[in-house]
Write a protein that holds these residues in place. Structure first.
Motif, short mmCIF file in Angstrom:
data_model
loop_
_atom_site.label_atom_id
_atom_site.label_comp_id
_atom_site.label_asym_id
_atom_site.label_seq_id
_atom_site.Cartn_x
_atom_site.Cartn_y
_atom_site.Cartn_z
N ILE A 54 39.46 56.06 33.35
CA ILE A 54 40.11 55.01 34.15
C ILE A 54 39.94 55.42 35.61
O ILE A 54 40.54 56.39 36.08
CB ILE A 54 41.61 54.85 33.80
N ALA B 5 31.94 49.05 39.46
CA ALA B 5 31.28 48.70 38.19
C ALA B 5 30.11 47.78 38.49
O ALA B 5 30.21 46.88 39.32
CB ALA B 5 32.27 48.02 37.26
N TRP C 262 35.11 44.82 36.29
CA TRP C 262 36.21 45.79 36.28
C TRP C 262 36.02 46.88 35.23
O TRP C 262 36.81 47.80 35.15
CB TRP C 262 37.54 45.08 36.03
N TYR C 263 35.00 46.75 34.37
CA TYR C 263 34.83 47.76 33.32
C TYR C 263 33.37 47.79 32.88
O TYR C 263 32.60 46.85 33.15
CB TYR C 263 35.72 47.46 32.10
N HIS C 264 33.01 48.87 32.21
CA HIS C 264 31.72 48.94 31.55
C HIS C 264 31.89 49.89 30.37
O HIS C 264 32.19 51.08 30.55
CB HIS C 264 30.65 49.48 32.50
N VAL D 208 36.85 51.98 32.89
CA VAL D 208 37.54 50.82 33.43
C VAL D 208 38.13 51.20 34.78
O VAL D 208 38.45 52.36 35.02
CB VAL D 208 38.63 50.33 32.42
N CYS E 277 40.87 50.44 38.12
CA CYS E 277 42.21 49.91 38.40
C CYS E 277 42.55 50.26 39.85
O CYS E 277 41.98 51.20 40.42
CB CYS E 277 43.20 50.58 37.44
N LEU F 171 46.97 47.21 31.27
CA LEU F 171 46.03 48.16 30.66
C LEU F 171 46.76 49.04 29.63
O LEU F 171 46.26 49.25 28.51
CB LEU F 171 45.40 49.01 31.76
N LEU G 259 39.19 45.78 27.11
CA LEU G 259 38.97 45.89 28.56
C LEU G 259 38.48 44.56 29.15
O LEU G 259 38.79 44.22 30.28
CB LEU G 259 37.98 47.01 28.87
N GLU H 34 40.19 42.59 32.17
CA GLU H 34 39.47 42.12 33.35
C GLU H 34 39.70 40.63 33.58
O GLU H 34 40.01 40.20 34.69
CB GLU H 34 37.96 42.39 33.19
#
Ligand SMILES: Cc1cc2nc3c(=O)[nH]c(=O)nc-3n(C[C@H](O)[C@H](O)[C@H](O)COP(=O)(O)OP(=O)(O)OC[C@H]3O[C@@H](n4cnc5c(N)ncnc54)[C@H](O)[C@@H]3O)c2cc1C
Length: 422
Positions: free
Chosen positions: A159, A167, A284-286, A290, A292, A317, A340, A344
């Motif tokens: 995170i 990202a 916001w993630y991959h 993730v 934040c 989350l 995730l 997002e």
């Protein structure tokens, strides 16, 4: 890379990383926080306003009583223009508590860090300082974080709360694209200012400049925003000279009746000049990483929302991870990525809405356009005043999330808490 139980690796022990630590601890999810600096506790920092949807969750975590003790007590918000004309004055902070059952707390960043740090029961083992993240590798069942000192941390999810990462479609990389800043902000602290009444949150509007100042009678926190001549797309590390020059240029700016920015000089104990970029990240993630906090959303601090937005994202989350792990203690990448993706989708939309208000507010407060100026200094106070604004702000607050997995009876004010769907 396989390990027996799920473990989150949180990058960055700023307010967001530490908040996440507290939330994951409450969810019984194992984690480690990695921080590049030698110490987590800092001596200086901005004043961060915690709104009732944030203080409600602090109460859920058992941190509320302690939080109230370190906050700057405030009653009234008074807005003036640069000529000293009073735009509005209302007991906004008292109303907020009456409306929502929880206070809005003006919180010095070092105190917030201390609150969240000490909130982590075994903080010594949960936070590793002097740990600069250099690289992250992923495979089907885990992540591997390589530190600058050669050490490696293994876990199930990273995170990123470190602002330095972004990202992209191909993965998570060190940030290349900074959001554009159109405003710079000098913020700082001062000793008690005898000329300015305490427990009042002062805000002033004028051409290209806006200010805020609050004092509890012992200490004072202030911010001065200035519109930049040209937008910039880089980080600012201001020298002492630049900071002093900024202060000198702002000298004649009125901050409260009879009190000018130059009057801060004899009281100021600490100050810092920064650019304040604005923007919400697309991605916001991959897979198992993730983001934040400020990594995904940056806004000027005039509406006091940055951390509250990050905190609400952190709560969602934690709720999502708790739900996934309840049914599958060792989730595959696809299972995690699906949670995730929900995170997002939900938070990006909500964050964009708040970011828009912030974008509008700073431009109106700095009289960047006539319609903005007329709206903020004439229409708004005439129609609503701060009292109406508190009601309007309350619509957003009452939609705030709390932790789904801890039974908790809300305190209720005049404005009921709304049920949220996820
Ligand atoms: C003047 C001012 C006033 C503000 N007022 C408010 C307010 O009233 N209300 C509000 O909600 N918000 C406010 N904010 C915004 C709020 O301060 C931020 O939203 C919040 O501090 C962001 O926290 P963060 O943890 O996401 O990021 P940060 O505070 O930037 O923390 C990131 C952490 O990550 C660490 N790190 C970075 N790179 C690495 C790496 N490679 N490896 C390991 N660690 C790393 C850093 O050292 C740092 O400790 C204000 C901000 C300013 C400047």
């Amino acid at each position: 890379m396989t390990s027996d139980s799920f473990r989150a690796i949180i990058v960055g022990a700023g307010p967001t990383g530490l908040a996440l630590g507290n939330l994951l601890a409450a969810a019984n999810i194992d984690f480690i926080i990695l921080e590049r600096h030698r110490s987590v506790i800092t001596e200086s920092g901005a004043c961060i306003m915690l709104w009732p949807h944030t203080t409600r969750v602090l109460d859920q975590l058992g941190l509320m009583d302690k939080a109230v003790r370190s906050a700057l007590p405030l009653d009234t918000k008074t807005v003036i223009d640069c000529n000293g004309k009073q735009v509005s004055s209302d007991p906004a902070f008292r109303l907020i508590e009456q409306n929502h059952g929880y206070p809005a707390l003006a919180y010095p960043r070092p105190e917030l860090i201390k609150l969240l740090y000490e909130g982590l029961e075994d903080h010594m083992s949960k936070i590793k300082t002097s740990s600069y993240i250099q690289d992250i590798d992923m495979d089907v069942d885990g992540v591997q974080v390589r530190l600058k000192d050669g050490n490696v941390e293994r876990g199930s999810l990273v995170i990123g709360c470190d602002v330095e990462r972004e990202a992209t479609k191909d993965g998570i990389a060190v940030r290349e694209h900074r959001h554009i800043a159109e405003f710079e902000c000098l913020f700082g602290s001062a000793t008690s200012i005898s000329e300015v009444p305490a427990r009042v949150f002062w805000e002033s509007h004028g051409p290209g400049v806006a200010t805020q100042m609050a004092s509890d009678g012992l200490t004072c926190r202030f911010s001065i925003w200035k519109r930049l001549a040209e937008p910039v797309e880089r980080k600012r590390t201001s020298t002492e000279n630049e900071t002093e020059r900024f202060m000198e240029k702002m000298g004649e700016v009125l901050m409260a009746p009879g009190f000018y920015a130059k009057d801060l000089n004899k009281y100021c104990t600490w100050k810092r000049l920064v650019y304040q970029p604005e923007g919400v990240a697309e991605q916001w993630y991959h897979d198992r990483i993730v983001l934040c906090g400020e990594s995904v959303a940056q806004m000027t601090s005039i509406n006091g929302m940055g951390f509250n937005v990050a905190f609400q994202s952190a709560v969602l989350l934690a709720n999502k991870l708790h739900a996934v792990l309840k049914s599958d203690p060792k989730p595959r990448t696809e299972t995690l990525a699906a949670a995730l993706a929900d995170y997002e989708e939900t938070r990006k939309t909500e964050t964009q809405a708040i970011s828009k208000i912030s974008v509008y507010y700073i431009r109106a407060a700095t009289w960047s356009s006539w319609p903005g100026r007329v709206f903020i200094d004439y229409i708004l106070p005439w129609f609503w005043g701060e009292t109406g604004l508190v009601r309007k702000l309350g619509e957003g607050i009452s939609k705030g999330r709390k932790l789904d997995f801890i039974h908790y009876e809300d305190k209720v004010g005049k404005v009921p808490w709304e049920r949220y769907s996820n």
